[in-house]
Design a protein around this motif. Structure first.
Motif, PDB file in Angstrom:
ATOM      1  N   SER A 162       0.832  -1.208   0.000  1.00 34.16           N
ATOM      2  CA  SER A 162       0.000   0.000   0.000  1.00 34.16           C
ATOM      3  C   SER A 162       0.865   1.256   0.000  1.00 34.16           C
ATOM      4  O   SER A 162       2.058   1.235   0.321  1.00 34.16           O
ATOM      5  CB  SER A 162      -0.912  -0.003   1.218  1.00 34.16           C
ATOM      6  OG  SER A 162      -0.148   0.078   2.407  1.00 34.16           O
ATOM      7  N   ALA A 163       0.218   2.384  -0.296  1.00 29.07           N
ATOM      8  CA  ALA A 163       0.919   3.671  -0.294  1.00 29.07           C
ATOM      9  C   ALA A 163       1.364   4.030   1.120  1.00 29.07           C
ATOM     10  O   ALA A 163       2.422   4.662   1.305  1.00 29.07           O
ATOM     11  CB  ALA A 163       0.000   4.752  -0.853  1.00 29.07           C
ATOM     12  N   GLU A 164       0.576   3.623   2.127  1.00 25.49           N
ATOM     13  CA  GLU A 164       0.954   3.891   3.512  1.00 25.49           C
ATOM     14  C   GLU A 164       2.247   3.178   3.886  1.00 25.49           C
ATOM     15  O   GLU A 164       3.104   3.730   4.588  1.00 25.49           O
ATOM     16  CB  GLU A 164      -0.166   3.466   4.467  1.00 25.49           C
ATOM     17  CG  GLU A 164      -1.397   4.349   4.425  1.00 25.49           C
ATOM     18  CD  GLU A 164      -2.309   3.992   3.255  1.00 25.49           C
ATOM     19  OE1 GLU A 164      -1.995   3.022   2.541  1.00 25.49           O
ATOM     20  OE2 GLU A 164      -3.313   4.693   3.057  1.00 25.49           O
ATOM     21  N   LYS A 209       6.772   6.785  16.603  1.00 30.36           N
ATOM     22  CA  LYS A 209       6.381   6.322  17.923  1.00 30.36           C
ATOM     23  C   LYS A 209       4.918   5.908  17.869  1.00 30.36           C
ATOM     24  O   LYS A 209       4.211   6.166  16.899  1.00 30.36           O
ATOM     25  CB  LYS A 209       6.589   7.429  18.952  1.00 30.36           C
ATOM     26  CG  LYS A 209       8.051   7.854  19.091  1.00 30.36           C
ATOM     27  CD  LYS A 209       8.196   8.970  20.114  1.00 30.36           C
ATOM     28  CE  LYS A 209       9.655   9.406  20.232  1.00 30.36           C
ATOM     29  NZ  LYS A 209       9.833  10.524  21.199  1.00 30.36           N
ATOM     30  N   ASP A 210       4.441   5.281  18.912  1.00 29.88           N
ATOM     31  CA  ASP A 210       3.059   4.789  18.934  1.00 29.88           C
ATOM     32  C   ASP A 210       2.063   5.922  18.736  1.00 29.88           C
ATOM     33  O   ASP A 210       1.063   5.786  18.019  1.00 29.88           O
ATOM     34  CB  ASP A 210       2.783   4.065  20.243  1.00 29.88           C
ATOM     35  CG  ASP A 210       3.505   2.721  20.309  1.00 29.88           C
ATOM     36  OD1 ASP A 210       3.979   2.269  19.247  1.00 29.88           O
ATOM     37  OD2 ASP A 210       3.591   2.139  21.402  1.00 29.88           O
ATOM     38  N   THR A 211       2.336   7.045  19.361  1.00 30.26           N
ATOM     39  CA  THR A 211       1.412   8.172  19.221  1.00 30.26           C
ATOM     40  C   THR A 211       1.329   8.630  17.773  1.00 30.26           C
ATOM     41  O   THR A 211       0.255   9.057  17.314  1.00 30.26           O
ATOM     42  CB  THR A 211       1.868   9.331  20.118  1.00 30.26           C
ATOM     43  OG1 THR A 211       3.237   9.657  19.807  1.00 30.26           O
ATOM     44  CG2 THR A 211       1.754   8.951  21.585  1.00 30.26           C
ATOM     45  N   PHE A 212       2.441   8.564  17.071  1.00 28.76           N
ATOM     46  CA  PHE A 212       2.421   8.960  15.654  1.00 28.76           C
ATOM     47  C   PHE A 212       1.560   7.996  14.839  1.00 28.76           C
ATOM     48  O   PHE A 212       0.740   8.426  14.024  1.00 28.76           O
ATOM     49  CB  PHE A 212       3.843   8.985  15.089  1.00 28.76           C
ATOM     50  CG  PHE A 212       3.879   9.138  13.600  1.00 28.76           C
ATOM     51  CD1 PHE A 212       3.724  10.375  13.004  1.00 28.76           C
ATOM     52  CD2 PHE A 212       4.056   8.018  12.778  1.00 28.76           C
ATOM     53  CE1 PHE A 212       3.757  10.509  11.612  1.00 28.76           C
ATOM     54  CE2 PHE A 212       4.081   8.138  11.403  1.00 28.76           C
ATOM     55  CZ  PHE A 212       3.927   9.391  10.822  1.00 28.76           C
ATOM     56  N   PHE A 213       1.743   6.706  15.042  1.00 28.04           N
ATOM     57  CA  PHE A 213       0.979   5.716  14.280  1.00 28.04           C
ATOM     58  C   PHE A 213      -0.522   5.895  14.489  1.00 28.04           C
ATOM     59  O   PHE A 213      -1.306   5.887  13.540  1.00 28.04           O
ATOM     60  CB  PHE A 213       1.381   4.299  14.679  1.00 28.04           C
ATOM     61  CG  PHE A 213       2.725   3.890  14.158  1.00 28.04           C
ATOM     62  CD1 PHE A 213       2.988   3.866  12.796  1.00 28.04           C
ATOM     63  CD2 PHE A 213       3.743   3.532  15.025  1.00 28.04           C
ATOM     64  CE1 PHE A 213       4.236   3.488  12.320  1.00 28.04           C
ATOM     65  CE2 PHE A 213       4.980   3.157  14.560  1.00 28.04           C
ATOM     66  CZ  PHE A 213       5.239   3.135  13.207  1.00 28.04           C
ATOM     67  N   TYR A 255      -1.569   9.029  12.688  1.00 31.88           N
ATOM     68  CA  TYR A 255      -1.255   9.135  11.259  1.00 31.88           C
ATOM     69  C   TYR A 255      -2.251   8.363  10.398  1.00 31.88           C
ATOM     70  O   TYR A 255      -2.740   8.862   9.382  1.00 31.88           O
ATOM     71  CB  TYR A 255       0.163   8.624  10.997  1.00 31.88           C
ATOM     72  CG  TYR A 255       0.425   8.345   9.541  1.00 31.88           C
ATOM     73  CD1 TYR A 255       0.578   9.384   8.622  1.00 31.88           C
ATOM     74  CD2 TYR A 255       0.496   7.035   9.071  1.00 31.88           C
ATOM     75  CE1 TYR A 255       0.795   9.124   7.278  1.00 31.88           C
ATOM     76  CE2 TYR A 255       0.715   6.758   7.734  1.00 31.88           C
ATOM     77  CZ  TYR A 255       0.868   7.813   6.842  1.00 31.88           C
ATOM     78  OH  TYR A 255       1.083   7.550   5.519  1.00 31.88           O
ATOM     79  N   PHE A 256      -2.562   7.143  10.771  1.00 28.76           N
ATOM     80  CA  PHE A 256      -3.346   6.260   9.906  1.00 28.76           C
ATOM     81  C   PHE A 256      -4.767   6.780   9.708  1.00 28.76           C
ATOM     82  O   PHE A 256      -5.523   6.966  10.659  1.00 28.76           O
ATOM     83  CB  PHE A 256      -3.408   4.839  10.490  1.00 28.76           C
ATOM     84  CG  PHE A 256      -2.182   4.020  10.205  1.00 28.76           C
ATOM     85  CD1 PHE A 256      -1.966   3.494   8.938  1.00 28.76           C
ATOM     86  CD2 PHE A 256      -1.254   3.782  11.197  1.00 28.76           C
ATOM     87  CE1 PHE A 256      -0.834   2.746   8.681  1.00 28.76           C
ATOM     88  CE2 PHE A 256      -0.129   3.039  10.937  1.00 28.76           C
ATOM     89  CZ  PHE A 256       0.090   2.512   9.672  1.00 28.76           C
ATOM     90  N   LEU A 311      -7.204   7.547  16.007  1.00 24.66           N
ATOM     91  CA  LEU A 311      -8.096   8.678  16.210  1.00 24.66           C
ATOM     92  C   LEU A 311      -8.642   9.257  14.910  1.00 24.66           C
ATOM     93  O   LEU A 311      -9.693   9.906  14.933  1.00 24.66           O
ATOM     94  CB  LEU A 311      -7.363   9.772  16.991  1.00 24.66           C
ATOM     95  CG  LEU A 311      -6.785   9.337  18.344  1.00 24.66           C
ATOM     96  CD1 LEU A 311      -6.026  10.480  19.001  1.00 24.66           C
ATOM     97  CD2 LEU A 311      -7.889   8.832  19.271  1.00 24.66           C
ATOM     98  N   LYS A 312      -7.953   9.062  13.800  1.00 23.13           N
ATOM     99  CA  LYS A 312      -8.360   9.673  12.531  1.00 23.13           C
ATOM    100  C   LYS A 312      -8.717   8.629  11.470  1.00 23.13           C
ATOM    101  O   LYS A 312      -8.720   8.936  10.280  1.00 23.13           O
ATOM    102  CB  LYS A 312      -7.249  10.578  12.009  1.00 23.13           C
ATOM    103  CG  LYS A 312      -6.917  11.739  12.937  1.00 23.13           C
ATOM    104  CD  LYS A 312      -5.823  12.605  12.340  1.00 23.13           C
ATOM    105  CE  LYS A 312      -5.491  13.773  13.280  1.00 23.13           C
ATOM    106  NZ  LYS A 312      -4.420  14.642  12.718  1.00 23.13           N
TER     107      LYS A 312
END
Length: 636
Positions: free
Chosen positions: A83-85, A101-105, A108-109, A130-131
Motif C-alpha cells: 500500500s501507499a501507507e 512512535k506509537d502516538t504517531f501511528f 497518522y493512519f 483517532l483519525k
C-alpha cells in the motif's frame, strides 16, 4: 501468518514488524548515526563548515538509503502490491526515524487494510486510531463485530469474504458517518436482515454491497432500502433474490434515486421501461425461470460398424444416443408447464441398484440366457458381441449378498446426478453424423438458495451411448414339448391341405396359361424374417464424453450461458472410412457411390481432419425487459 483467532491489534503489530522500520536501511544506526548526535554536540560541530555534509566514513547518505528501498531489485524493497501507507512509512523511517512512535501511528493512519490475516476479533485497540476513516478487513475469519470497538470517524467499512451471518452485530453503535458498507461474500441469510439496513442505523450511507450472500426476500429488502435517503450505489448480485426475472426492474423502479445497480449504470430508458412495476411487488411470483437448450451433437463414432452381422440366434444389437445434464429438481407440476420437449429423469436401472430386491423373478430367467445381460461397459471401451460368443449363463438367484453384489454391473459415476440434483436427458436417437437433439426444457424453481449453490457449482453435461442386445424368445422345456406334440398332427393335416390347395391352384394357372411367381421381397423376408417379439437385455450404457459447464455468469448478471462442449476426438480414420464405404453401398445413385468410394479410398492421414465430439448447450435465465412483460407474465 496469524493463527486462527487472532485479534486486529495483533495483526497490525505484526504488519508493522514485517516492515522493519527500525532496521537497515531504516531507523538509526551506524549507517547514519552522525545525523542523530545530541544537540550540543551538533552545535559544536557546526563550527567546522560543511564537514557534516561529507559524512563520516562508513555512513550512507539519505538519498542512497532511499534508493535501497525504492529499487525493485533491492532486497530491502517492499513486496509488489504494498500500500501507499507502507511506502510512506518506509521512507519516513529513513528521513526521520525518531518520529515513529506509537502516538504517531495512532494519529497518522486514516486507512487501515488488514486482508487475509486470519483475524477473527476486532478488539478495543482499534479505538486508538483517532483519525481512521477507512477500514478494510476482507478475507478474514470474522463472524461478528462489536460495533462499540469501531472508531466513530469511519466512513468506509469493508468486510468482504468473512463469516458474518447477520448485520445486527453492527447496529449496536454503528459509525454515524459511514458512507460505504461492504458485506459481500458473507453468510447473510433470512428475511430479518432487511430490518438492519434502514436509515435508523445508516443515515449517511451512499454505497451498499451485499453481493453473494443468501438473501431471498427482495420485496422486504427493497422496502428497507427506500428509507436510505443518500443511497446511490447498490450491489445485490449473487444473492438468490437476484434470480427472479423482475429483479432489476423492480429494484430500479422502487429506488428512483439509485444511480448504479450491480456495477451497471441505471439509464433513463431503464427507469422508463420499468415504471410502475414496484406497485405490483406483492403480486410478483418469487421464483426463478431458466431454460435449458441442447442443440446438435457431432463427432460420435457409429459403433455398429465394428459389430459382426447377427446370427439366427442373435444377438441383435441396437444403439441410441442421448445427452444428460443435472439440474435442481423443479417444483411439482412445473416440468412441462411451458411445453417443449419433455425431459426424462434418468434413474439408475433396477438391475444396477436393486438387484435381488425389486426385480421380478422373470428377469433372472431372461438373464440366464444372455451373455452380456449383467455387464456394463467402461468409458473408452467398445463392447464386443457376436454369434460366435455362445450363450453364457449367469448363476441362479442366491441368498448370498456377496454373490448378488458380484452380479451387479458397475455403473459409471458420471451417469449419476450430484447430490441435491436430478438427472435430465434428451430423447434417445439413432446415430447420424449430426444428431439434432431439439431439446428445450423450462425449469421453474421457488427454492432459490439451492439454485444459487447449484449455479456456483455448474452442471455436468454427458453424452451417453445406449447399447441394447435383443434375443429370440426361448420357450420353456414344457412348452416346447407340448407344442411339438400338438403341432405335429396339425402340421400334417395342414400340410396336406396346403398341398391339395397348391396343386389345385397350379392346375388352374396351367389351364389359363399363367406362370407361378413369388415376389422377391417375400423370398427375402422368408430368409431373414426376424421374430416379432425379442427378449431385450438391460441397456449397456457407455459415457462418450462428459464435462462441466460453468453457470456462475448467471449469478453476476449475464442472462445467457452458451457453450459448445468439446470432449475431444473419438473417431479415427479407419472407422470413418468404414462408415463411408457402408454409406456408399446403401446409396442407389451409382455416381454418388463412385465419388464416396473414391473419397474413402484416397483419404489418408495427411488429408484427414477428425471431427471432435461436441454438443451445443445453452442455459438462459429469464429476465423481464419491461414492466409490461412482467405484468403480462403475471396474468398468465
Amino acid at each position: 501468518m496469524q493463527k486462527p483467532g487472532g485479534t486486529l491489534s495483533a495483526a497490525v503489530r505484526e504488519h508493522l514488524r514485517r516492515l522493519c522500520l527500525r532496521e537497515f536501511p531504516c531507523g538509526a544506526g551506524s549507517w547514519n548515526k552522525s545525523r542523530f548526535l545530541p544537540r550540543t554536540w551538533r552545535t559544536w560541530k557546526e563550527l567546522v563548515p560543511r564537514e557534516e555534509e561529507a559524512g563520516n566514513p562508513g555512513e550512507e547518505t539519505v538519498e542512497a538509503l532511499l534508493g535501497l528501498v525504492r529499487s525493485p531489485n533491492s532486497p530491502w524493497a517492499l513486496p509488489e502490491g504494498s500500500s501507499a501507507e507502507d511506502h510512506f512509512l518506509k521512507e519516513l523511517a529513513i528521513r526521520n526515524p525518531l518520529v515513529l512512535k506509537d502516538t504517531f501511528f495512532y494519529s497518522y493512519f486514516r486507512s487501515l487494510r488488514v486482508v487475509d490475516k486470519q483475524v477473527s476479533l476486532v478488539d478495543k485497540g482499534l479505538l486508538k486510531f483517532l483519525k481512521l476513516e477507512e477500514l478494510v478487513l476482507s478475507a478474514n475469519q470474522i463472524k461478528e463485530i462489536d460495533a462499540i470497538n469501531l472508531p466513530p470517524t469511519l466512513k468506509v467499512l469493508e468486510l468482504y469474504g468473512n463469516k458474518i451471518s447477520s448485520v445486527e452485530c453492527l447496529c449496536t453503535r454503528p459509525p454515524p458517518h459511514l458512507q460505504h458498507l461492504g458485506l459481500g461474500h458473507n453468510k447473510l441469510l433470512g428475511p430479518l436482515e432487511s430490518l438492519y439496513v434502514t436509515a435508523d442505523y445508516w443515515p449517511n450511507l451512499v454505497s451498499l454491497d451485499l453481493s453473494f450472500n443468501d438473501l431471498t426476500d427482495l420485496q422486504g429488502l427493497i422496502a428497507s432500502l427506500r428509507t436510505l435517503p443518500h443511497l446511490r450505489v447498490l450491489v445485490l448480485q449473487g444473492n438468490p433474490l437476484a434470480l427472479v426475472p423482475y429483479y432489476r426492474g423492480f429494484t430500479i423502479d422502487s429506488l428512483p434515486r439509485l444511480c448504479v445497480l450491480d456495477d451497471i449504470t441505471v439509464s433513463p430508458s431503464e427507469k422508463h421501461q420499468f415504471r410502475g412495476l414496484s406497485r405490483s411487488g406483492d403480486l410478483l411470483a418469487r421464483e426463478a425461470q431458466l431454460v435449458v437448450t441442447i442443440g446438435n451433437v457431432k463427432g460420435i463414432l457409429d459403433t455398429s460398424i465394428l459389430d459382426p452381422e447377427p446370427g439366427p440366434q442373435g444377438p441383435f444389437i441396437s444403439y441410441s444416443y442421448y445427452v444428460t445434464y443435472d439440474f435442481v429438481e423443479d417444483e411439482e407440476g412445473e416440468r412441462s408447464a411451458h411445453g417443449g420437449v419433455l425431459a426424462e429423469i434418468v434413474k439408475p436401472s433396477p438391475s444396477t441398484e436393486q438387484l435381488g430386491e425389486d426385480i421380478p423373478e422373470e428377469l433372472f430367467g431372461e438373464a440366464e440366457d444372455s451373455p452380456e445381460s449383467g455387464l456394463s461397459s467402461q468409458s473408452g471401451e467398445l463392447e464386443e458381441s457376436g454369434a460366435s460368443e455362445g450363450s453364457g449363463h449367469l448363476p441362479r438367484v442366491t441368498d448370498s449378498a456377496e454373490e448378488l453384489a458380484k452380479l451387479r454391473p458397475r455403473i459409471d459415476p458420471r451417469l449419476c446426478p450430484s447430490p441435491g440434483t436430478v438427472l435430465f436427458s434428451t430423447v434417445r436417437k439413432p446415430w447420424t453424423d449430426v444428431i439434432p437433439c431439439h431439446y428445450e426444457m423450462h425449469h421453474t424453481l421457488r427454492d432459490l438458495v439451492p439454485l444459487k449453490a447449484f449455479l456456483l457449482a455448474g452442471t455436468t453435461v454427458t453424452i451417453v451411448e445406449e447399447k441394447i442386445l435383443s434375443w429370440p424368445p426361448v420357450p420353456s422345456p414344457v412348452d416346447a414339448v407340448l407344442s411339438s406334440k400338438s403341432g405335429k398332427g396339425e402340421k400334417d393335416k395342414k400340410g396336406q391341405k396346403d398341398k391339395d390347395k397348391k396343386g389345385k391352384d397350379q392346375k388352374d394357372k396351367a389351364g389359363k396359361g399363367e406362370k407361378e411367381t413369388v415376389p422377391k421381397e417375400q423370398k427375402a423376408s422368408k430368409k431373414k424374417e426376424l421374430p416379432k417379439e425379442l427378449r431385450q437385455d438391460p441397456p449397456i450404457l457407455r459415457v462418450l464424453g462428459s464435462g462441466l459447464v460453468a453457470l456462475e455468469p448467471l449469478l453476476v448478471g449475464e442472462p445467457l450461458v452458451s457453450e459448445v462442449c468439446n470432449f475431444g476426438v473419438v473417431r479415427t480414420l479407419e472407422t470413418d472410412n468404414l462408415i463411408a464405404l457402408r454409406d456408399a453401398k446403401k446409396n442407389k445413385n451409382k455416381k454418388a457411390k463412385k465419388e464416396k468410394n473414391k473419397s474413402a479410398v484416397h483419404m489418408d492421414d495427411g488429408d484427414y481432419q477428425p471431427q471432435p465430439l461436441t454438443v451445443e448447450v445453452q442455459v438462459q435465465l429469464n429476465q423481464y425487459r419491461s414492466a409490461e412483460e412482467a405484468l403480462r407474465e403475471m396474468s398468465l
